[in-house]
Design a protein around this motif. Structure first.
Motif, PDB file in Angstrom:
ATOM      1  N   TYR A  59      46.271  40.532  38.438  1.00  0.00           N
ATOM      2  CA  TYR A  59      45.039  41.343  37.792  1.00  0.00           C
ATOM      3  C   TYR A  59      45.181  41.316  36.454  1.00  0.00           C
ATOM      4  N   LYS A  60      44.415  41.927  35.776  1.00  0.00           N
ATOM      5  CA  LYS A  60      44.143  41.841  34.278  1.00  0.00           C
ATOM      6  C   LYS A  60      45.515  42.251  33.493  1.00  0.00           C
ATOM      7  N   THR A  61      46.094  43.444  33.961  1.00  0.00           N
ATOM      8  CA  THR A  61      47.294  43.834  33.342  1.00  0.00           C
ATOM      9  C   THR A  61      48.744  43.970  34.258  1.00  0.00           C
ATOM     10  N   ASN A  96      46.970  33.152  36.875  1.00  0.00           N
ATOM     11  CA  ASN A  96      45.836  33.101  35.662  1.00  0.00           C
ATOM     12  C   ASN A  96      46.424  33.392  34.253  1.00  0.00           C
ATOM     13  N   TRP A 150      36.860  38.668  41.858  1.00  0.00           N
ATOM     14  CA  TRP A 150      36.372  39.583  40.763  1.00  0.00           C
ATOM     15  C   TRP A 150      36.176  40.805  41.689  1.00  0.00           C
ATOM     16  N   ARG A 153      39.926  42.074  42.582  1.00  0.00           N
ATOM     17  CA  ARG A 153      40.366  42.740  41.543  1.00  0.00           C
ATOM     18  C   ARG A 153      40.136  44.165  41.569  1.00  0.00           C
TER      19      ARG A 153
END
Length: 250
Positions: A59-61, A96, A150, A153
């Motif tokens: 995930y992004k964080t 990623n 997307w 996520r």
């Protein structure tokens, strides 16, 4: 890359850490870390060939909880100056940036060519290569699409990881793996892939994982296909000493 005298290149694949549960895979993780600790003394480079984790999504964080012993040992190794290279497998497709930024480990999503001491290598995880396996190839396109990632996520990590772990264990189409038994050269997709590659370009060694079987197959008198096996049943790995490649058991 020229391998210094007394140094070796190591290859390992298919640990599936976290499967079937974190607790059940802990002894396997400890054994793998012990192997990393043993080989760091003479390693010129280490290639991890995919499915290190049974599931991984960045995930992004947030990254999945656990695997502290493995990640810490890899950080120690790269900090010491030994290069480590990672090829994503079908269970850890969704990398990623975390390995690159936190561990200094380059990550590859497709097979790569290398030359070590004048020997040529084609290296990759092995999923989705060669003829056949059409169901998995279609599924992989969905999983790796920007829209698919997307949408996933947006799931809370506690939900998304639980769903993915369940499917990873239960769904053969998602795993892309058949039961781990040798199918014969004519029916092994990776063997067929290597033979087709040889029609246009020579490689001394083709090294893959994914099949969970330790295999060494002579493609012709100058080229060999090697499958690394796994760290679930076989605990096998490849080692190249500058002249020859061998499969060994830890």
């Amino acid at each position: 890359m020229n391998i210094p005298k007394g140094k070796k290149i190591y290859f390992a694949s298919d640990n599936h850490l976290g499967a079937p549960t974190a607790e059940a895979s802990r002894p396997r993780e400890q054994k793998f870390v012990a192997w990393l600790d043993e080989i760091k003394g003479d390693a010129a480079a280490i290639f991890l060939m995919g499915d290190l984790f049974d599931f991984w999504f960045e995930y992004k964080t947030v990254v999945p909880k656990g695997f502290t012993r493995t990640l810490g040992k890899l950080a120690e190794i790269t900090d010491s100056g030994i290069p480590v290279y990672f090829f994503v497998g079908n269970h850890d497709l969704w990398m990623n940036g975390y390995f690159q930024e936190e561990l200094g480990i380059p990550v590859y999503h497709k097979p790569q060519e290398y030359t070590f001491n004048n020997k040529t290598f084609l290296i990759g995880h092995g999923d989705g290569l060669g003829p056949g396996d059409k169901g998995y190839k279609r599924m992989k396109k969905i999983f790796t699409s920007s829209l698919g990632k997307w949408l996933f996520r947006w799931l809370h990590p506690d939900i998304g990881v639980k769903i993915a772990q369940y499917l990873s264990v239960k769904n053969k189409l998602i795993s892309g793996d058949d039961d781990a038994k040798f199918l014969g050269e004519d029916n092994e997709w990776l063997v067929q892939y290597c033979k087709r590659k040889l029609e246009t370009k020579h490689s001394d060694y083709f090294i893959f994982g994914h099949r969970h079987l330790p295999l060494e197959i002579e493609l012709n008198k100058n080229s060999k296909y090697v499958n690394l096996g796994d760290w679930i049943q076989y605990y096998t790995y490849g080692v190249f000493d500058g002249e020859n490649l061998e499969l060994k058991k830890f």
